[in-house]
Design a protein around this motif. Structure first.
Motif, mmCIF file in Angstrom:
data_model
loop_
_atom_site.group_PDB
_atom_site.id
_atom_site.type_symbol
_atom_site.label_atom_id
_atom_site.label_comp_id
_atom_site.label_asym_id
_atom_site.label_seq_id
_atom_site.Cartn_x
_atom_site.Cartn_y
_atom_site.Cartn_z
ATOM 1 N N VAL A 1 76.453 21.999 -22.067
ATOM 2 C CA VAL A 1 75.664 23.079 -21.468
ATOM 3 C C VAL A 1 75.724 22.943 -19.955
ATOM 4 O O VAL A 1 75.345 21.908 -19.399
ATOM 5 C CB VAL A 1 74.204 23.031 -21.957
ATOM 6 C CG1 VAL A 1 73.413 24.196 -21.361
ATOM 7 C CG2 VAL A 1 74.148 23.073 -23.484
ATOM 8 N N ILE A 2 76.192 23.989 -19.278
ATOM 9 C CA ILE A 2 76.391 23.958 -17.826
ATOM 10 C C ILE A 2 75.361 24.873 -17.171
ATOM 11 O O ILE A 2 75.350 26.082 -17.407
ATOM 12 C CB ILE A 2 77.816 24.407 -17.452
ATOM 13 C CG1 ILE A 2 78.856 23.574 -18.218
ATOM 14 C CG2 ILE A 2 78.032 24.274 -15.949
ATOM 15 C CD1 ILE A 2 80.284 24.027 -17.985
ATOM 16 N N HIS A 3 74.494 24.282 -16.367
ATOM 17 C CA HIS A 3 73.400 25.022 -15.750
ATOM 18 C C HIS A 3 73.877 25.881 -14.585
ATOM 19 O O HIS A 3 74.994 25.754 -14.092
ATOM 20 C CB HIS A 3 72.319 24.046 -15.268
ATOM 21 C CG HIS A 3 72.758 23.163 -14.138
ATOM 22 N ND1 HIS A 3 72.787 23.593 -12.828
ATOM 23 C CD2 HIS A 3 73.184 21.871 -14.112
ATOM 24 C CE1 HIS A 3 73.202 22.610 -12.048
ATOM 25 N NE2 HIS A 3 73.463 21.552 -12.797
ATOM 26 N N ARG B 1 75.862 17.514 -31.081
ATOM 27 C CA ARG B 1 75.617 16.602 -29.974
ATOM 28 C C ARG B 1 75.502 17.451 -28.712
ATOM 29 O O ARG B 1 76.425 18.190 -28.369
ATOM 30 C CB ARG B 1 76.774 15.607 -29.838
ATOM 31 C CG ARG B 1 76.625 14.625 -28.689
ATOM 32 C CD ARG B 1 77.862 13.758 -28.572
ATOM 33 N NE ARG B 1 77.798 12.879 -27.405
ATOM 34 C CZ ARG B 1 78.826 12.576 -26.636
ATOM 35 N NH1 ARG B 1 80.033 13.071 -26.919
ATOM 36 N NH2 ARG B 1 78.677 11.774 -25.601
ATOM 37 N N LEU B 2 74.378 17.370 -28.035
ATOM 38 C CA LEU B 2 74.115 18.222 -26.877
ATOM 39 C C LEU B 2 74.246 17.417 -25.599
ATOM 40 O O LEU B 2 73.665 16.330 -25.466
ATOM 41 C CB LEU B 2 72.703 18.810 -26.962
ATOM 42 C CG LEU B 2 72.366 19.604 -28.233
ATOM 43 C CD1 LEU B 2 70.921 20.070 -28.183
ATOM 44 C CD2 LEU B 2 73.304 20.783 -28.415
ATOM 45 N N LEU B 3 74.994 17.962 -24.647
ATOM 46 C CA LEU B 3 75.196 17.319 -23.355
ATOM 47 C C LEU B 3 74.716 18.271 -22.260
ATOM 48 O O LEU B 3 75.224 19.387 -22.132
ATOM 49 C CB LEU B 3 76.670 16.989 -23.132
ATOM 50 C CG LEU B 3 77.313 16.017 -24.126
ATOM 51 C CD1 LEU B 3 78.817 15.967 -23.925
ATOM 52 C CD2 LEU B 3 76.705 14.631 -23.969
ATOM 53 N N LEU C 1 83.811 13.849 -17.887
ATOM 54 C CA LEU C 1 82.677 13.662 -18.794
ATOM 55 C C LEU C 1 83.078 13.930 -20.240
ATOM 56 O O LEU C 1 82.703 13.183 -21.146
ATOM 57 C CB LEU C 1 81.535 14.595 -18.384
ATOM 58 C CG LEU C 1 80.322 14.649 -19.328
ATOM 59 C CD1 LEU C 1 79.619 13.293 -19.383
ATOM 60 C CD2 LEU C 1 79.351 15.735 -18.876
ATOM 61 N N ILE C 2 83.837 14.989 -20.465
ATOM 62 C CA ILE C 2 84.235 15.356 -21.824
ATOM 63 C C ILE C 2 85.138 14.290 -22.434
ATOM 64 O O ILE C 2 85.003 13.932 -23.608
ATOM 65 C CB ILE C 2 84.952 16.724 -21.817
ATOM 66 C CG1 ILE C 2 83.978 17.822 -21.407
ATOM 67 C CG2 ILE C 2 85.546 17.034 -23.198
ATOM 68 C CD1 ILE C 2 84.648 19.159 -21.110
ATOM 69 N N VAL D 1 81.402 24.944 -25.230
ATOM 70 C CA VAL D 1 80.819 25.004 -23.884
ATOM 71 C C VAL D 1 79.952 26.243 -23.767
ATOM 72 O O VAL D 1 80.368 27.347 -24.132
ATOM 73 C CB VAL D 1 81.915 25.031 -22.803
ATOM 74 C CG1 VAL D 1 81.295 25.173 -21.407
ATOM 75 C CG2 VAL D 1 82.770 23.767 -22.873
ATOM 76 N N LEU D 2 78.737 26.048 -23.256
ATOM 77 C CA LEU D 2 77.847 27.153 -22.918
ATOM 78 C C LEU D 2 77.579 27.073 -21.427
ATOM 79 O O LEU D 2 77.030 26.085 -20.936
ATOM 80 C CB LEU D 2 76.528 27.077 -23.702
ATOM 81 C CG LEU D 2 75.562 28.254 -23.551
ATOM 82 C CD1 LEU D 2 74.673 28.378 -24.791
ATOM 83 C CD2 LEU D 2 74.670 28.159 -22.302
#
Length: 260
Positions: free
Chosen positions: A18-20, A42-44, A72-73, A80-81
């Motif tokens: 998740v990219i803010h 799995r949430l990152l 990171l990945i 990806v969101l």
């Protein structure tokens, strides 16, 4: 480079990155309702370079952000969101490292460039803009204090429902704001995160658009013009559609991840 990452356990082969948005925000305002997917996925939730609790190492550019996310990945593919500005970073990641992105969700963002007259003639937009003007160029504040002040000032533009505003303000209180990108942005040194020809370059990748109908940052009118696998525009929702309509928003994310 050190990134601050919040992680929720789940299967290693079912990771959702998740990219803010922002930049100069952190990830915290997006944790709900996505944390309900923990265990199934799995949430990152990383804080991007120079944002939140992550280091502000040079260069402070969209490509540097993407490079951090690639590291990171690692070697395993992820879903990806990307939300708002993070949606633009997510597109760059999918274009530059397509072998790492399994499915892409662009939420409250845009694949196509936003026209200058996108909100022309929208009376409610003009009313809210006039009632809550920006002070980026006139405020005596600097750095993180200015980012904080602007986030709160723009709150009534970012949520559509009056009932959603208290919850949004509560989340803003929890955000660790920074000012890393203010100076390069003001000086015209911050490269655009919008990838040229993104729609064509993303052709063939499972792409889901998730939008609020009354988004005052990225217009919902661009959604039907964008080639994509699927799209949902939520009624009674603004830019922070996950706060205006959390149940419908999460249901849309879950359906796309399960179906494609």
């Amino acid at each position: 480079m050190r990134l601050h990452v919040r992680e929720f356990d789940g299967p290693a082969d079912r990771a959702l990155l998740v990219i803010h948005g922002g930049p100069d925000w952190d990830h915290s305002y997006l944790v709900e309702p996505l944390r309900r997917l923990a265990g199934e996925y799995r949430l990152l939730f990383p804080d991007l370079r120079g944002c939140g609790r992550s280091a502000a190492a040079e260069p402070l550019t969209p490509d540097a952000m993407v490079g951090d996310l690639v590291e990171l990945i690692g070697a395993s593919r992820v879903d990806v969101l990307g939300f708002s500005y993070g949606g633009l970073i997510a597109q760059r990641l999918a274009i530059q490292a397509p072998h790492l992105v399994r499915r892409l969700i662009v939420a409250s963002s845009a694949v196509l460039p936003v026209p200058e007259d996108a909100f022309e003639g929208w009376e409610e937009y003009e009313r809210r803009k006039a009632a809550h003007p920006s002070s980026w160029d006139t405020s005596p504040l600097e750095g993180a204090e200015l980012t904080w002040a602007e986030a709160f000032a723009a709150a009534p533009l970012n949520v559509w429902r009056k009932e959603s505003l208290p919850e949004y303000l509560r989340r803003l209180e929890q955000v660790t704001f920074t000012g890393s990108y203010l100076r390069p942005w003001r000086e015209g040194r911050l490269p655009s995160a919008q990838y040229p020809d993104a729609a064509e370059r993303l052709s063939g990748m499972p792409l889901f658009l998730l939008h609020g109908r009354y988004d005052m940052t990225f217009p919902a009118s661009l959604v039907p013009l964008t080639p994509c696998t699927d799209a949902v525009v939520l009624d009674e929702a603004g830019h922070m559609a996950h706060i205006d309509q959390p149940e419908a928003w999460l249901a849309a994310v879950t359906r796309f991840l399960a179906a494609s």
